[in-house]
Design a protein around this motif. Sequence first.
Motif, PDB file in Angstrom:
ATOM      1  N   ASP A  63       0.829  -1.199   0.000  1.00 36.89           N
ATOM      2  CA  ASP A  63       0.000   0.000   0.000  1.00 36.89           C
ATOM      3  C   ASP A  63       0.868   1.255   0.000  1.00 36.89           C
ATOM      4  O   ASP A  63       2.097   1.197   0.105  1.00 36.89           O
ATOM      5  N   ILE A  64       0.222   2.389  -0.116  1.00 35.85           N
ATOM      6  CA  ILE A  64       0.919   3.677  -0.175  1.00 35.85           C
ATOM      7  C   ILE A  64       1.707   3.950   1.100  1.00 35.85           C
ATOM      8  O   ILE A  64       2.809   4.499   1.070  1.00 35.85           O
ATOM      9  N   GLU A  65       1.143   3.554   2.232  1.00 37.58           N
ATOM     10  CA  GLU A  65       1.832   3.779   3.510  1.00 37.58           C
ATOM     11  C   GLU A  65       3.209   3.124   3.502  1.00 37.58           C
ATOM     12  O   GLU A  65       4.204   3.723   3.936  1.00 37.58           O
ATOM     13  N   CYS A  66       3.277   1.879   3.009  1.00 43.24           N
ATOM     14  CA  CYS A  66       4.561   1.182   2.939  1.00 43.24           C
ATOM     15  C   CYS A  66       5.506   1.870   1.955  1.00 43.24           C
ATOM     16  O   CYS A  66       6.713   1.952   2.199  1.00 43.24           O
ATOM     17  N   ALA A  67       4.950   2.355   0.846  1.00 40.58           N
ATOM     18  CA  ALA A  67       5.778   3.055  -0.136  1.00 40.58           C
ATOM     19  C   ALA A  67       6.426   4.295   0.488  1.00 40.58           C
ATOM     20  O   ALA A  67       7.584   4.625   0.198  1.00 40.58           O
ATOM     21  N   LYS A  68       5.700   4.980   1.351  1.00 42.45           N
ATOM     22  CA  LYS A  68       6.243   6.160   2.019  1.00 42.45           C
ATOM     23  C   LYS A  68       7.310   5.788   3.050  1.00 42.45           C
ATOM     24  O   LYS A  68       8.205   6.587   3.348  1.00 42.45           O
ATOM     25  N   LEU A  69       7.218   4.561   3.597  1.00 44.39           N
ATOM     26  CA  LEU A  69       8.224   4.103   4.564  1.00 44.39           C
ATOM     27  C   LEU A  69       9.582   3.833   3.911  1.00 44.39           C
ATOM     28  O   LEU A  69      10.592   3.727   4.604  1.00 44.39           O
ATOM     29  N   VAL A  70       9.597   3.729   2.584  1.00 43.02           N
ATOM     30  CA  VAL A  70      10.858   3.473   1.885  1.00 43.02           C
ATOM     31  C   VAL A  70      11.903   4.514   2.248  1.00 43.02           C
ATOM     32  O   VAL A  70      13.079   4.200   2.437  1.00 43.02           O
ATOM     33  N   ARG A  71      11.481   5.763   2.364  1.00 41.24           N
ATOM     34  CA  ARG A  71      12.443   6.826   2.691  1.00 41.24           C
ATOM     35  C   ARG A  71      13.122   6.565   4.033  1.00 41.24           C
ATOM     36  O   ARG A  71      14.339   6.709   4.169  1.00 41.24           O
ATOM     37  N   ARG A  90       0.129   3.584  -8.389  1.00 40.98           N
ATOM     38  CA  ARG A  90       0.464   4.717  -7.519  1.00 40.98           C
ATOM     39  C   ARG A  90       1.470   4.320  -6.441  1.00 40.98           C
ATOM     40  O   ARG A  90       2.274   5.143  -5.995  1.00 40.98           O
ATOM     41  N   ILE A  91       1.424   3.056  -6.015  1.00 45.00           N
ATOM     42  CA  ILE A  91       2.389   2.584  -5.010  1.00 45.00           C
ATOM     43  C   ILE A  91       3.790   2.613  -5.589  1.00 45.00           C
ATOM     44  O   ILE A  91       4.759   3.051  -4.942  1.00 45.00           O
ATOM     45  N   ALA A  92       3.941   2.137  -6.827  1.00 44.35           N
ATOM     46  CA  ALA A  92       5.254   2.134  -7.476  1.00 44.35           C
ATOM     47  C   ALA A  92       5.785   3.552  -7.611  1.00 44.35           C
ATOM     48  O   ALA A  92       6.964   3.821  -7.318  1.00 44.35           O
ATOM     49  N   ILE A  93       4.944   4.467  -8.030  1.00 43.38           N
ATOM     50  CA  ILE A  93       5.368   5.857  -8.206  1.00 43.38           C
ATOM     51  C   ILE A  93       5.784   6.471  -6.874  1.00 43.38           C
ATOM     52  O   ILE A  93       6.823   7.148  -6.772  1.00 43.38           O
TER      53      ILE A  93
END
Length: 359
Positions: A63-71, A90-93
């Motif tokens: 999900d998007i939340e996990c994508a934001k945790l990448v940073r 959108r998650i990939a982006i």
Amino acid sequence: MSNWFRRRATKLIRVGNISIGGGSPIVIQSMTNTDTHDLQSTLEQIKRLQEVGCEIVRISLPDIECAKLVRRIKESVTVPIVGDVHFDHRIAIEAIKNGVDKIRINPGNIGSEAKIREIVTVANEYGVPIRVGANSGSLPKDLTSLPRAQALAEAALREVRTLEKFGFENIVVSVKSSDVLETIEANRYIAKYIDYPLHVGVTEAGTLYNSLIKSSMAVGVLILEGLVDTLRISISGDPVNEVIAAKKLLTFLGMRKGVDVIACPTCARSVFDVEKVALEVEKILSNVEEDIKISVLGCIVNGIGEGKNADLGIAGTNDGVVLFYKGEIVGTYKLEEGLGKLKELTRTIVQEKLKNPAT
């Protein structure tokens, strides 16, 4: 290192500070099995993987939340991170914008080509490669009439052509089956049609024994045919085992420096637990990237000869163990004392090899 077979010529793809293909050494990958939302557990597992030699780590991004945790993940580790994304472009982006080093997608489940184009546009902007491919559990229905290995390769080729249509060539490709022969044939097939690096492995290989046997056969054959640029040995359970197995495979093929622990199969003559001692030795040397041969024998019947051919050897006697160092008997000890001496001599060998790589 071994140069007795020719590697297939491929494009060079950069994943963070790691090169894949283009003649670069084969890269070891693994994947976390933690819930990515649990940042602390995920970071701990990534660091454990890196400690044992993992060079690229993939994480699931549901999900998007996990994508934001990448940073936050990228701020805490140095190993390149791959984001595994399904269904939602959108998650990939979001992951790319937060610093992920590579994206793994299946264009077929992302949806319309417009969504794929959006991913490609952002990936191009940030210089992030995309891994595409197919596995035996997700073949398009219109390809199921083909032989399975060919269907796998054709499905992956279809994904490659989709990205190329948008001018994107920063690609890594993977075709995996849970079947050894299908994995071999699918990779042979696709290697004829593309010059992108191949990520190789047996998918859903199972628990330790099944995976080690399946992966050694499939990945080993493809390495010797020069078709492997990066690999993952999939094992159910702790992913650290995947990295240890991959390192051993490359070491025994002469493609990495590392430790070779020779241990007898045991018999009634064994006077100590050979398996326990050998595992202890392997644990001590798990991070060593020097060519060291250590012999662990349960008795002195073969111990003398084997010990002399190894950098270091330990063999059982009626009263304890005898230790060999560079072919010479160091002395006899009680088991625990001998293990302590073995650790001490191992450190000495490592230091000697670091100072003089030719030894």
